[in-house]
Design a protein around this motif. Structure first.
Motif, PDB file in Angstrom:
ATOM      1  N   SER A   9       0.839  -1.193   0.000  1.00 47.28           N
ATOM      2  CA  SER A   9       0.000   0.000   0.000  1.00 47.28           C
ATOM      3  C   SER A   9       0.879   1.250   0.000  1.00 47.28           C
ATOM      4  CB  SER A   9      -0.906   0.006   1.241  1.00 47.28           C
ATOM      5  OG  SER A   9      -0.176   0.426   2.383  1.00 47.28           O
ATOM      6  N   ARG A  10       0.236   2.385   0.103  1.00 41.12           N
ATOM      7  CA  ARG A  10       0.958   3.652   0.147  1.00 41.12           C
ATOM      8  C   ARG A  10       1.782   3.808   1.427  1.00 41.12           C
ATOM      9  NH1 ARG A  10      -2.773   8.693  -0.790  1.00 41.12           N
ATOM     10  NH2 ARG A  10      -3.214   7.605  -2.756  1.00 41.12           N
ATOM     11  N   ALA A  11       1.570   2.934   2.399  1.00 37.65           N
ATOM     12  CA  ALA A  11       2.407   2.982   3.600  1.00 37.65           C
ATOM     13  C   ALA A  11       3.865   2.682   3.262  1.00 37.65           C
ATOM     14  CB  ALA A  11       1.903   1.992   4.643  1.00 37.65           C
ATOM     15  N   SER A  12       4.090   2.004   2.122  1.00 29.51           N
ATOM     16  CA  SER A  12       5.467   1.860   1.626  1.00 29.51           C
ATOM     17  C   SER A  12       5.510   2.365   0.194  1.00 29.51           C
ATOM     18  CB  SER A  12       5.985   0.427   1.769  1.00 29.51           C
ATOM     19  OG  SER A  12       5.213  -0.516   1.050  1.00 29.51           O
ATOM     20  N   ASP A  13       5.601   1.491  -0.804  1.00 30.10           N
ATOM     21  CA  ASP A  13       5.774   1.977  -2.168  1.00 30.10           C
ATOM     22  C   ASP A  13       4.638   1.596  -3.105  1.00 30.10           C
ATOM     23  OD1 ASP A  13       6.402  -0.698  -2.121  1.00 30.10           O
ATOM     24  OD2 ASP A  13       8.196  -0.522  -3.360  1.00 30.10           O
ATOM     25  N   GLY A  14       3.478   1.220  -2.551  1.00 31.24           N
ATOM     26  CA  GLY A  14       2.295   1.042  -3.377  1.00 31.24           C
ATOM     27  C   GLY A  14       1.645   2.381  -3.666  1.00 31.24           C
ATOM     28  N   GLY A  97      17.836   3.909   6.857  1.00 27.28           N
ATOM     29  CA  GLY A  97      18.657   3.714   5.668  1.00 27.28           C
ATOM     30  C   GLY A  97      17.918   4.078   4.400  1.00 27.28           C
ATOM     31  N   ARG A  98      16.621   3.750   4.344  1.00 28.30           N
ATOM     32  CA  ARG A  98      15.819   4.121   3.183  1.00 28.30           C
ATOM     33  C   ARG A  98      15.749   5.643   3.045  1.00 28.30           C
ATOM     34  NH1 ARG A  98      12.562   0.731   0.441  1.00 28.30           N
ATOM     35  NH2 ARG A  98      12.316  -1.414   1.174  1.00 28.30           N
ATOM     36  N   ASN A  99      15.451   6.310   4.149  1.00 21.35           N
ATOM     37  CA  ASN A  99      15.301   7.766   4.102  1.00 21.35           C
ATOM     38  C   ASN A  99      16.600   8.478   3.757  1.00 21.35           C
ATOM     39  OD1 ASN A  99      12.525   8.192   4.652  1.00 21.35           O
ATOM     40  ND2 ASN A  99      12.854   7.714   6.813  1.00 21.35           N
ATOM     41  N   SER A 100      17.717   7.974   4.277  1.00 19.80           N
ATOM     42  CA  SER A 100      18.980   8.681   4.109  1.00 19.80           C
ATOM     43  C   SER A 100      19.521   8.600   2.694  1.00 19.80           C
ATOM     44  CB  SER A 100      20.028   8.141   5.093  1.00 19.80           C
ATOM     45  OG  SER A 100      20.330   6.780   4.816  1.00 19.80           O
ATOM     46  N   ARG A 101      19.109   7.596   1.922  1.00 18.15           N
ATOM     47  CA  ARG A 101      19.643   7.471   0.562  1.00 18.15           C
ATOM     48  C   ARG A 101      18.994   8.455  -0.407  1.00 18.15           C
ATOM     49  NH1 ARG A 101      17.149   1.943  -2.124  1.00 18.15           N
ATOM     50  NH2 ARG A 101      19.219   1.903  -3.080  1.00 18.15           N
ATOM     51  N   VAL A 102      17.778   8.934  -0.090  1.00 24.17           N
ATOM     52  CA  VAL A 102      17.058   9.784  -1.038  1.00 24.17           C
ATOM     53  C   VAL A 102      17.804  11.076  -1.349  1.00 24.17           C
ATOM     54  CG1 VAL A 102      14.942  11.116  -1.415  1.00 24.17           C
ATOM     55  CG2 VAL A 102      14.812   8.767  -0.559  1.00 24.17           C
ATOM     56  N   PRO A 103      18.289  11.821  -0.336  1.00 22.67           N
ATOM     57  CA  PRO A 103      19.026  13.053  -0.680  1.00 22.67           C
ATOM     58  C   PRO A 103      20.217  12.794  -1.595  1.00 22.67           C
ATOM     59  CG  PRO A 103      18.490  13.027   1.649  1.00 22.67           C
ATOM     60  CD  PRO A 103      18.148  11.669   1.121  1.00 22.67           C
ATOM     61  N   GLY A 132      11.740   6.163  -0.790  1.00 25.04           N
ATOM     62  CA  GLY A 132      12.771   5.337  -1.385  1.00 25.04           C
ATOM     63  C   GLY A 132      12.784   5.496  -2.887  1.00 25.04           C
ATOM     64  N   ARG A 133      13.440   4.567  -3.563  1.00 28.30           N
ATOM     65  CA  ARG A 133      13.590   4.652  -5.015  1.00 28.30           C
ATOM     66  C   ARG A 133      12.251   4.741  -5.760  1.00 28.30           C
ATOM     67  NH1 ARG A 133      17.203   0.090  -7.363  1.00 28.30           N
ATOM     68  NH2 ARG A 133      16.212  -1.147  -5.720  1.00 28.30           N
ATOM     69  N   PRO A 134      11.215   3.956  -5.383  1.00 30.54           N
ATOM     70  CA  PRO A 134       9.954   4.083  -6.121  1.00 30.54           C
ATOM     71  C   PRO A 134       9.364   5.482  -6.056  1.00 30.54           C
ATOM     72  CG  PRO A 134       9.981   2.056  -4.853  1.00 30.54           C
ATOM     73  CD  PRO A 134      11.155   2.861  -4.391  1.00 30.54           C
ATOM     74  N   HIS A 135       9.550   6.161  -4.933  1.00 33.71           N
ATOM     75  CA  HIS A 135       8.999   7.510  -4.807  1.00 33.71           C
ATOM     76  C   HIS A 135       9.811   8.513  -5.615  1.00 33.71           C
ATOM     77  CE1 HIS A 135       7.953   5.311  -1.001  1.00 33.71           C
ATOM     78  NE2 HIS A 135       6.777   5.551  -1.533  1.00 33.71           N
ATOM     79  N   VAL A 136      11.125   8.320  -5.664  1.00 25.92           N
ATOM     80  CA  VAL A 136      11.946   9.143  -6.548  1.00 25.92           C
ATOM     81  C   VAL A 136      11.508   8.915  -7.995  1.00 25.92           C
ATOM     82  CG1 VAL A 136      14.280   9.618  -7.378  1.00 25.92           C
ATOM     83  CG2 VAL A 136      13.894   9.161  -4.945  1.00 25.92           C
ATOM     84  N   ASP A 148       7.316   6.277 -16.810  1.00 25.65           N
ATOM     85  CA  ASP A 148       6.773   5.457 -15.730  1.00 25.65           C
ATOM     86  C   ASP A 148       7.913   4.973 -14.833  1.00 25.65           C
ATOM     87  OD1 ASP A 148       8.014   3.345 -17.135  1.00 25.65           O
ATOM     88  OD2 ASP A 148       6.157   2.781 -18.132  1.00 25.65           O
ATOM     89  N   ARG A 149       7.542   4.254 -13.779  1.00 22.77           N
ATOM     90  CA  ARG A 149       8.543   3.752 -12.831  1.00 22.77           C
ATOM     91  C   ARG A 149       9.561   2.847 -13.510  1.00 22.77           C
ATOM     92  NH1 ARG A 149       5.894   1.815  -7.031  1.00 22.77           N
ATOM     93  NH2 ARG A 149       5.286   3.885  -6.249  1.00 22.77           N
TER      94      ARG A 149
END
Length: 292
Positions: A9-14, A97-103, A132-136, A148-149
């Motif tokens: 779901s949207r709680a992660s990368d859905g 770790g997920r959050n820190s890679r985005v910047p 994470g990567r899907p949101h980028v 698209d993704r």
């Protein structure tokens, strides 16, 4: 009975909210659905409320990012107590770790002339526990950089591509142990879908089974017919549960429609028996399957 044990779901990368996910599962004719967002139980409460409304059986779980023998492994944890301190600590570290890679990814994209900022990513990821990567990728779609993704990953975000940044992943064996302590059971997600056939091979899977692995996700869109046949034989030889699922991400993943692969009722019953035994050994108040 139609059973899908791996959805996001949207709680992660859905792209669906937990409520929308559960409604979609009911609309797709599923009798049982598991919500297994990456490294979080954030969507469980909303999914539970909607499951009661629509009358579908709900299994609460998560897909944990781990590493084993130098390779990334996604592990499905079913029915663990999310308040277990060891599990909470492990998930918090993975999410950090997920959050820190985005910047770092955004900076790499900017060096290639793409004007992307953190707010662009936040705008396309409301309600997620960690970006994470899907949101980028979704931000790149919104900015018109890619269509698209899939294109975003292929061109920019996959390993070896210009904006890829590695991140922390916990030890698979450590996570399996803490999930057991939290009263849950572990299943390797799409075991040959990320690194190709025989990675891990039967000997490695046997060692994981000795360490407490409950099952293998055999029927998955990333597995061809031959891989499924061979993985099913390995599971049978080792006494592991065989699961099948969609790995649904809403519009975020093509050809992963709800119910495209399913778990046999007898295998689902075995998984629940193992989860009940794990809960009893742990002595913790673990989530129960929510039945209509």
């Amino acid at each position: 009975m139609r059973i899908d044990l791996h959805t996001h779901s949207r709680a992660s990368d859905g792209t669906d909210t937990p409520a929308e996910l559960v409604r979609a599962a009911s609309g797709a004719g599923l009798d049982v659905v598991a919500i297994t967002d990456h490294d979080t139980a954030t969507g469980w409460a909303e999914a539970e409320e909607t499951a009661r409304e629509v009358g579908i059986e709900l299994v609460r779980g998560m897909e944990v990012s781990t590493r084993h023998q130098g390779a990334g492994v996604h592990m499905l944890a079913y029915l663990p107590d999310p308040t277990h301190p060891g599990l909470e600590q492990a998930l918090a570290k993975i999410l950090a770790g997920r959050n820190s890679r985005v910047p770092a990814m955004l900076e790499r994209l900017r060096t290639h002339g793409i004007a992307i900022q953190a707010q662009d990513v936040r705008r396309v990821s409301p309600g997620t526990a960690a970006t994470g990567r899907p949101h980028v990728a979704d931000a790149l779609v919104e900015l018109g950089v890619v269509s698209d993704r899939t294109e975003a990953f292929r061109q920019w975000l996959n390993p070896g591509r210009p904006a890829y940044v590695d991140r922390y992943a916990a030890s698979l064996l450590d996570v399996m142990a803490v999930v057991a302590q939290a009263g849950g059971v572990s299943v390797i997600a799409h075991p040959w879908g990320r690194h190709g056939p025989d990675q891990p091979d039967e000997a490695e899977i046997a060692a994981l089974a000795q360490a407490g692995l409950a099952g293998l996700e055999v029927d998955h869109q990333d597995h061809g017919a031959d891989d499924r046949c061979r993985l099913r034989a390995i599971a049978r030889n080792l006494g592991l549960v065989v699961t099948g699922s969609s790995d649904y991400h809403g519009t975020g993943k093509r050809d992963h429609d709800l119910g495209v692969n399913t778990t046999a009722p007898e295998e689902y019953a075995r998984l629940l028996e193992l989860a009940a035994a794990a809960a009893q050994r742990s002595g913790r108040a673990t989530p129960q399957v929510l039945r209509p």
